[in-house]
Design an enzyme around this catalytic site. Sequence first.
Site, PDB file in Angstrom:
ATOM      1  N   ASP A  81       0.904  -1.246   0.079  1.00 37.85           N
ATOM      2  CA  ASP A  81      -0.074   0.002   0.030  1.00 37.85           C
ATOM      3  C   ASP A  81       0.919   1.338  -0.129  1.00 37.85           C
ATOM      4  O   ASP A  81       2.008   1.220   0.445  1.00 37.85           O
ATOM      5  CB  ASP A  81      -0.965  -0.090   1.315  1.00 37.85           C
TER       6      ASP A  81
HETATM    7  N1  URA Z   1      -1.476  -6.244   3.795  1.00 39.72           N
HETATM    8  C1  URA Z   1      -1.684  -4.749   3.775  1.00 39.72           C
HETATM    9  O1  URA Z   1      -2.940  -4.720   4.318  1.00 39.72           O
HETATM   10  N2  URA Z   1      -1.315  -3.723   3.297  1.00 39.72           N
HETATM   11  C2  URA Z   1       0.401  -3.997   2.421  1.00 39.72           C
HETATM   12  O2  URA Z   1       0.638  -3.183   1.769  1.00 39.72           O
HETATM   13  C3  URA Z   1       0.629  -5.399   2.600  1.00 39.72           C
HETATM   14  C4  URA Z   1      -0.031  -6.357   3.277  1.00 39.72           C
END
Ligand code: URA
Length: 248
Positions: free
Chosen positions: A106
């Site tokens: 993310d």
């Molecule tokens: N899980 C998440 O919620 N976000 C990420 O960036 C990676 C794994």
Amino acid sequence: MEEKIRLQKYIAQCGIASRRHAEEMIKAGRVRVNGVKVTEMGTLVSGRDKVEVDGKPIKKEKRLVYIMLNKPAGYVTTVSDPQGRKTVLDLVQGVEERVYPVGRLDYDTTGLLILTNDGDFAYKSTHPGHETKKTYIAEVSGLPSNETLRTLREGVVLDGTPTSPAEVEVIEIRDKSSVLKIIIHEGRNRQVKRMCEAVGHPVLKLKRTAIGKLTLGNLKPGEWRYLSGHEIKLVRGIKNGRKTGTGK
Ligand code: URA
């Protein structure tokens, strides 16, 4: 004689697209082999064949490269962003090969991200069912009870399906939050955040520290380096539980 491989794998190895995307390109009639449009997936080609995508000849990348980046917050893991945000490619200046991220983190998640021009590797390591275990350090609000930790380990229902078993341990207790080490074996969208949210402990900060046996080590946020030969074998070897070829 030069080895023949499936057309979609060949396109992926040329660094044009992931294997999945290459299949779409073939289906859409954008690919020609020796001047003939091909829409069949089974077609075999070698470096001797003239392969064109959208009328432009493509060639296998001479060198397959694998990079590890410590992604800082504030970067997207796509190659370009319609909203004009910075992408992780802005951080790997000086790499001649057209690398792209394997899987996603993310915008606000930090930590270990692999980039490569080996589309075949990228395809295999993100393919459902062949995913490598990934280790995250998550600061969550509050302190999950033992029962909640058990739920996180055994499975949280997301989109109607329970998550597969995870390893979860509390590694630090703070004033209003706690830090969990979470190891998951699948890669659903925003999985760690959604798991923690579902049990009432939203994630405040998230960092990925390992992919299989490959660890971030002491790489600083924003820094990157090429994987060593040994590390490449590690990441290539773990993606479906056995060694899987030489990177051709
Ligand atoms: N899980 C998440 O919620 N976000 C990420 O960036 C990676 C794994």
